[in-house]
Design a protein around this motif. Structure first.
Motif, PDB file in Angstrom:
ATOM      1  N   ASN B  73       0.799  -1.220   0.000  1.00 46.58           N
ATOM      2  CA  ASN B  73       0.000   0.000   0.000  1.00 46.58           C
ATOM      3  C   ASN B  73       0.838   1.279   0.000  1.00 46.58           C
ATOM      4  O   ASN B  73       0.338   2.326  -0.374  1.00 46.58           O
ATOM      5  CB  ASN B  73      -0.951  -0.010   1.194  1.00 46.58           C
ATOM      6  N   SER B 238      -0.379  -4.369   6.872  1.00 50.11           N
ATOM      7  CA  SER B 238      -1.635  -3.793   6.367  1.00 50.11           C
ATOM      8  C   SER B 238      -2.710  -4.862   6.134  1.00 50.11           C
ATOM      9  O   SER B 238      -3.100  -5.546   7.066  1.00 50.11           O
ATOM     10  CB  SER B 238      -1.395  -2.923   5.137  1.00 50.11           C
ATOM     11  N   VAL B 340      -6.656  -2.886   2.012  1.00 52.72           N
ATOM     12  CA  VAL B 340      -6.564  -2.106   3.247  1.00 52.72           C
ATOM     13  C   VAL B 340      -7.300  -2.819   4.380  1.00 52.72           C
ATOM     14  O   VAL B 340      -8.292  -3.504   4.146  1.00 52.72           O
ATOM     15  CB  VAL B 340      -7.123  -0.678   3.053  1.00 52.72           C
ATOM     16  N   CYS B 362      -1.635  -1.625  12.801  1.00 48.07           N
ATOM     17  CA  CYS B 362      -2.533  -2.008  11.707  1.00 48.07           C
ATOM     18  C   CYS B 362      -3.829  -1.202  11.784  1.00 48.07           C
ATOM     19  O   CYS B 362      -3.956  -0.296  12.590  1.00 48.07           O
ATOM     20  CB  CYS B 362      -2.831  -3.500  11.812  1.00 48.07           C
ATOM     21  N   TRP B 364      -5.026   0.830   9.584  1.00 48.36           N
ATOM     22  CA  TRP B 364      -4.950   2.182   9.021  1.00 48.36           C
ATOM     23  C   TRP B 364      -6.002   2.382   7.951  1.00 48.36           C
ATOM     24  O   TRP B 364      -6.237   3.512   7.514  1.00 48.36           O
ATOM     25  CB  TRP B 364      -3.551   2.444   8.460  1.00 48.36           C
ATOM     26  N   GLY B 368      -3.351   5.328   5.593  1.00 49.75           N
ATOM     27  CA  GLY B 368      -2.162   5.177   6.425  1.00 49.75           C
ATOM     28  C   GLY B 368      -0.960   5.957   5.951  1.00 49.75           C
ATOM     29  O   GLY B 368      -0.050   6.215   6.724  1.00 49.75           O
TER      30      GLY B 368
END
Lengths: 116, 416
Positions: B73, B238, B340, B362, B364, B368
């Motif tokens: 990500n 993630s 995500v 984590c 996010w 993030g």
């Protein structure tokens, strides 16, 4: 976009449906006796597997009926669709396409279902 | 040896056709054991290694990445940076990050291309106006620079925007001038370079298959290159965090979904700020290359496919074309998706857990990137001291049993 075979209307585009999250989550019988941790588990915690996932769908822009599906979240392949009144199919009925916990190829990132 | 980048090194390497640049970091074989293993070589993970080495004196660290650095990500987001969140806890965390961004290029001697061109959140109806004015007031109490701009000021900042002849007219916006964009690769590479210089092992193309625990204490990780022992394991993976957590017997309140973005063909500069609209599901900025960077929404169902549905893109593009009629004939170059991990309250989890020596950063969700330096900084503190930093204290796992949620859905609706 995936196609979903509504048990009442037949195959339609996914955008006609709304996902209802994990299926077969049972509301605790006696919530008053639960401690905060267990109640939190019921309210906020849901399975999030990469692979075989039992989930609910509603045909919101169609018959508006709810039903359950078994989907492989690593490929979006729908493995089975069944009515709410049907029993939960056993996980051994389905074959996981995952080769490792993340289901990734030995080298590189990305979706192996697309890469092959 | 510390690598210095300067105008001189640029000129020198230009003469050899840029073919003789030194490798930025080494790719060693993993050792048998480490003090800390960080699972996930994105910006957050590499940053955590950097701050562990720099601020906490822990040098025996490995960052293990299943693909390549910043290929998840970190390399898939729309690079928007802002801190205009409603609640005190979030404002503190995200602004800690913005403050670190402001000095990051200098600190790492690596150009982050951090451009504070401002971030604008559009209001399209009465409720939007009220909600945004409330958020602006909350931001100002937290010392953030958010302000209300009316339609006339919006037109001055973004002349190409259609504010009147559309179904949801633009009635004003919340504007944070300190917000902006940065280069996503640079943050991963910069942290990798400097943490490698301090002795951190960066291991790519190595997948962590499971986390080994014994009697509620972490022992190490099983990887595609064998078992690696570790005193502490920090998971920053993630979308795949819950998959890994499960191997250690830990359940996290996360749901993984694809989030999509797309870029257009490059054009001359037309928009010099970031414009987001939660109500009509569209946000856009222009990269230094001239491409429009457009963020779409998440799919409505859990998936790990890194693709996303076409209807989601369609919805976003529809809104973009209505807001900016001059983009109507543009061609889109690329579209992609990233997975995500979304928390029930749209706020992250930066916390230890019931397994001793196992830490998670984590949840996010869709936003993030902006938090990369701040999250890495407080997470390094959490891992090193085995207790949270003042800033991430509230972002614990216990909030899902004691009810002290940090509900940021309002700040997050489309573009978190």
């Amino acid at each position: 976009m995936i196609l979903i075979n509504c048990p009442y209307c037949g195959e339609r585009e996914q955008s006609e449906f709304t996902n209802g999250g994990e299926a077969h989550v049972i509301r605790p019988k006696d919530p008053d006796t639960l401690n905060d941790k267990d109640w939190g588990q019921y309210v906020f915690y849901r399975s999030n597997p990469k692979g075989i996932f039992y989930e609910r769908w509603v045909h919101s822009h169609g018959c508006r009926k709810w039903f359950n599906a078994v989907r492989d979240t690593s490929t979006d392949t729908i493995l089975k669709i069944y009515k709410l009144t049907d029993n939960k199919p056993d996980i051994s009925e389905f074959q996981s396409s995952l080769k490792s916990p993340s289901g990734e190829p030995a080298v590189g990132s990305g979706n192996f279902a697309v890469k092959k | 040896m510390k690598k210095k980048y300067s105008i001189l090194s640029l000129i020198k390497n230009a003469f050899s056709n840029n073919e003789n640049w030194e490798k930025m970091w080494e790719s060693p074989e993993p050792k048998k054991g480490y003090d800390v293993i960080i699972v996930g070589g994105g910006g957050h993970g590499l940053g955590t290694a950097y701050y562990l080495a720099k601020e906490h004196g822990i040098k025996n660290i490995a960052v293990i990445e299943k693909g390549w650095l910043g290929g998840g990500n970190t390399g898939r987001n729309t690079t928007i940076i802002r801190s205009n969140y409603l609640w005190n806890e979030s404002a503190n965390l995200y602004d800690h990050s913005v403050k670190l961004w402001e000095n990051l290029s200098e600190e790492l001697n690596f150009n982050m291309m951090f451009s504070q061109r401002g971030v604008m959140n559009l209001a399209h109806n009465e409720h939007d106006i009220k909600e945004m004015k409330r958020r602006i007031s909350a931001n100002r109490l937290n010392g953030l620079d958010t302000q209300w701009v009316d339609t006339k000021q919006i037109k001055e900042l973004v002349p190409i925007m259609n504010t009147e002849n559309l179904r949801y007219p633009v009635l004003g916006a919340a504007f944070q001038p300190r917000g902006g964009v940065a280069r996503h690769d640079a943050v991963a590479w910069g942290y990798a370079l400097r943490s490698n210089e301090m002795g951190v092992d960066i291991i790519q193309n190595c997948e962590v298959k499971d986390i080994k625990t014994d009697n509620h204490k972490v022992e190490g990780v099983n990887t595609s290159k064998g078992f690696i022992r570790a005193n502490k394991v920090a998971v920053v993976a993630s979308g795949h965090t819950s998959v890994l957590a499960q191997t250690a017997g830990v359940r996290l309140p996360l749901q993984s979904r694809p989030l999509q973005a797309l870029v257009s063909e490059p054009i001359k500069p037309v928009i010099n700020t970031v414009v987001m609209s939660n109500a009509v599901h569209a946000y856009v900025s222009q990269s230094d290359k001239g491409e429009l960077v457009i963020g779409a929404g998440t799919d409505g169902y859990n998936s790990f496919t890194q693709r996303g549905g076409y209807d989601v893109i369609e919805e976003t593009v529809r809104a973009i074309v209505e807001l900016y009629p001059i983009f109507g004939k543009m061609k889109m170059l690329r579209q992609w998706g990233g997975i995500v991990d979304i928390c029930p309250d749209a706020s992250p989890i930066i916390s230890k857990c019931e397994v001793k020596g196992l830490y998670f950063n984590c949840g996010w969700g869709t936003g993030g990137f902006k938090a990369t330096p701040g999250s890495a900084n407080v997470f390094a503190h959490t891992v090193a001291k085995d207790e949270p930093h003042k800033i991430n204290e509230a972002f614990n796992l216990e909030r899902f049993s004691n009810g002290r949620l940090i509900d940021e859905h309002g700040a997050a609706a489309v573009a978190h």
